[in-house]
Write an enzyme that holds these catalytic residues in place. Structure first.
Site, PDB file in Angstrom:
ATOM      1  N   GLY A 288       0.808  -1.209   0.000  1.00 35.83           N
ATOM      2  CA  GLY A 288       0.000   0.000   0.000  1.00 35.83           C
ATOM      3  C   GLY A 288       0.846   1.265   0.000  1.00 35.83           C
ATOM      4  N   SER A 289       0.319   2.306   0.631  1.00 35.03           N
ATOM      5  CA  SER A 289       0.934   3.627   0.523  1.00 35.03           C
ATOM      6  C   SER A 289       2.280   3.764   1.218  1.00 35.03           C
ATOM      7  CB  SER A 289      -0.028   4.688   1.071  1.00 35.03           C
ATOM      8  OG  SER A 289      -1.170   4.782   0.237  1.00 35.03           O
ATOM      9  N   THR A 290       2.683   2.789   2.031  1.00 36.34           N
ATOM     10  CA  THR A 290       4.032   2.867   2.603  1.00 36.34           C
ATOM     11  C   THR A 290       5.070   2.827   1.481  1.00 36.34           C
ATOM     12  OG1 THR A 290       3.979   0.475   2.973  1.00 36.34           O
ATOM     13  CG2 THR A 290       3.453   1.886   4.843  1.00 36.34           C
ATOM     14  N   PHE A 291       4.689   2.258   0.328  1.00 36.67           N
ATOM     15  CA  PHE A 291       5.596   2.192  -0.821  1.00 36.67           C
ATOM     16  C   PHE A 291       5.818   3.573  -1.444  1.00 36.67           C
ATOM     17  CE2 PHE A 291       7.279  -1.131  -3.828  1.00 36.67           C
ATOM     18  CZ  PHE A 291       7.741  -1.978  -2.832  1.00 36.67           C
ATOM     19  N   LYS A 292       4.934   4.520  -1.125  1.00 37.94           N
ATOM     20  CA  LYS A 292       5.106   5.871  -1.671  1.00 37.94           C
ATOM     21  C   LYS A 292       6.398   6.517  -1.174  1.00 37.94           C
ATOM     22  CE  LYS A 292       0.169   6.599  -2.322  1.00 37.94           C
ATOM     23  NZ  LYS A 292      -1.080   7.086  -1.740  1.00 37.94           N
TER      24      LYS A 292
END
Length: 578
Positions: A288-292
């Site tokens: 999810g957005s932790t990959f951002k």
């Protein structure tokens, strides 16, 4: 005539010898003693001969030797607390060829050891083998009861039993050993792979005292605290499963790792249950957005973008028949920090497109996200990478969808983002910073690392940020949430989420990165119908930080640091004047 004389002479001497006369007593005692010595020497010699030549006894000796050599070294935590050790046990064996009445033996043994299977035992005793196990690891009371039976051909052998005094604590890291004291999983299997079983197989009689303890990077105190907070979080948010880990960003040491539900390695009957896998090491998930965080770091490190670059998020980003939108749409142009703080899918997709497919893949490969992460633990998983990676894949992977990785490899990458840009391979063994840097790689510019620390702190300190739930006062926390829809039967589920939270402590000079993941958390009272990461994984991580940071030597500070991000201040980055 002469023969008669000789006969009478012999008889006369015998009568004379045994006549009760004082002067003949010494001779009689000497003769009796000589007879006894001869008799017992004959018996003793026969026993020694049988002991040396008996095939049965030889088999028993070989079995005993095998068990003695199966000793294992203690496993201790970074502070010397015992996590796994050997204790001496006794097992019952039989020599079937020496048991006369096998039915009687079965009846007597099953009476004192009721959990034995009578049919199985009868089959064992009916063989022509010289050695079979009757029951492994019996209690002292059972040993006394079997001994009182007095069955010829039944005996006892000492064995080493592996014991884990802290039960479930660190189960997925330790693994376990089987009844033969052979490592089956985790660090126990790693120990065997380092040559212990080779020594045992070569017949070396090793005792635990001969072996140097294996010192892990884990801190048992922190391990207990992390597990306790995850147990409470799992119950509160009614999650199917949860897991967490704490990484020292300067040494790569795993300080704690928990995956729930777990198991007790003293009785690992549930260890192979698919719901009890080590989700940090073995599970692969879309993060999810932790990959951002990785996408923003890639953009900044490329030199093509900087902290003041802007990205158009006024409307959805179309690609063919697909449209990428934002969960919390702002419908305006966003700066780099705003893309991170508002967790903009559109903004990060535009960043990745600007770098290009090949540049994106090269960056993720450099950050260890496209290959299997290898640690001391034998259990690990390959990431799930798109077979055909085009621009649409790059756009979705930029915000954490379409690439599944093990949480530990994502955690290691975040460690590199904040520690000055150095990729350090994680380890479960205790080591210092100097040793860790010998094999480390500089993967980011130090300036990029400062920018990442800055935006992660910003995300926890401004009202718009999603990491405020973990912004425990005094610890200068930075962080990033991530919520991914689970893939069920090849399709994304709208009502089953996988949530993650990554926290950096302290954000100005990071020492540790905390990770919490929750599998299918539910909306509960107080979450206003939401089941996204900011409402579950975030608060749980905050509780963990508050509880364990002082144990890790990070006490709370009552005054915020002065000029924690000097470069960002000089560049006038968005939010630096707040």
């Amino acid at each position: 005539m002469s023969a008669r004389r000789v006969g009478r002479g012999v008889l006369g001497h015998a009568r004379e010898l045994f006549r009760l006369r004082h002067d003949k007593s010494t001779s009689r005692v000497g003769l009796a003693a000589a007879c006894f010595v001869g008799l017992f020497s004959l018996i003793g010699g026969r026993l020694i001969f049988l002991a040396v030549t008996s095939e049965n006894t030889s088999e028993v000796r070989r079995a005993a030797s095998s068990e003695i050599s199966a000793a294992r070294p203690d496993i201790i935590d970074r502070n010397g607390e015992i996590l796994a050790t050997d204790v001496k046990m006794v097992s019952v064996f039989a020599e079937p060829r020496n048991i006369v009445d096998k039915d009687e033996a079965v009846e007597l043994l099953t009476a004192v050891l009721p959990d034995l299977d009578a049919t199985d035992l009868r089959n064992k005793l009916s063989t022509k083998k010289g050695f079979v196990w009757v029951k492994r690891e019996i209690t002292p009371r059972q040993q006394a009861e079997v001994h009182r039976l007095g069955i010829p051909g039944i005996g006892f052998l000492p064995e080493n039993k592996r014991v884990y005094p802290n039960a479930e604590a660190a189960a997925h890291v330790l693994g376990f050993a089987n009844v033969d004291n052979v490592g089956i999983a985790g660090m126990e299997k790693y120990i065997d792979s380092m040559g212990l079983q080779d020594l045992n197989g070569a017949g070396f009689n090793i005792s635990a005292a001969d072996l140097k303890p294996i010192q892990l990077s884990l801190d048992l105190r922190v391990q207990h605290a992390l597990r306790d907070e995850l147990v409470k979080g799992m119950a509160k948010y009614k999650a199917k499963a949860t897991a967490g880990a704490i990484l020292d960003v300067n040494t790569g040491e795993i300080i704690a790792l928990v995956s729930l539900p777990d198991y007790d390695p003293n009785n690992p009957v549930d260890a192979l249950d698919k719901d009890r896998i080590n989700r940090i090491n073995v599970g692969v998930f879309e993060m999810g957005s932790t990959f951002k965080a990785l996408t923003v770091a890639m953009a900044l490190d490329s030199g093509k973008y900087n902290i003041n670059s802007t990205f158009d998020a006024r409307s959805g980003l179309r690609y063919g028949k697909f449209t990428i939108g934002d969960y919390h749409a702002t419908h305006r142009v966003l700066s780099t920090p705003e893309v991170f703080v508002h967790s903009s899918n559109i903004g990060t997709a535009r960043m990745a497109l600007g770098i290009g497919v090949e540049g994106h893949k090269a960056f993720l490969r450099k950050m260890g996200q496209l290959t299997r992460l290898e640690t001391e633990l034998p259990e690990s998983a390959l990431p799930i990478v798109p077979p055909r990676w085009g621009e649409l894949n790059t756009m979705t992977i930029a915000f954490g969808h379409g690439l599944a990785v093990a949480p530990l490899q994502a955690l290691a990458a975040v460690g590199a983002l904040v520690n000055g840009g150095v990729m350090i391979k994680p380890t479960f063994l205790k080591r210092d910073q100097e040793e860790a840097r010998k094999t480390a790689l500089q993967v980011l510019k130090p300036e990029t690392s400062e920018a990442m620390r800055y935006v992660m702190r910003l995300n926890a300190s401004v009202p718009e940020g999603s990491a405020s739930a973990a912004a425990i006062a005094g610890f200068f926390v930075g962080g990033k949430t991530g919520t991914a829809e689970k893939v069920i039967n090849g399709r994304y589920s709208k009502n089953k989420n996988f949530t993650t939270f990554t926290a950096v402590v302290p954000a100005d000079k990071p020492k540790y990165v905390f990770l919490t993941i929750m599998d299918e958390p539910q909306a509960v009272e107080g979450t206003y119908g939401f089941s996204t990461a900011g409402w579950n994984a975030g608060p749980v991580t905050g509780n963990v930080v508050e509880r364990v940071a002082p144990l890790l030597g990070v006490p709370p500070r009552f005054e915020p640091p002065q000029q924690p991000f000097p470069l960002m201040s000089r560049l006038g980055a968005w939010g630096s004047n707040r």
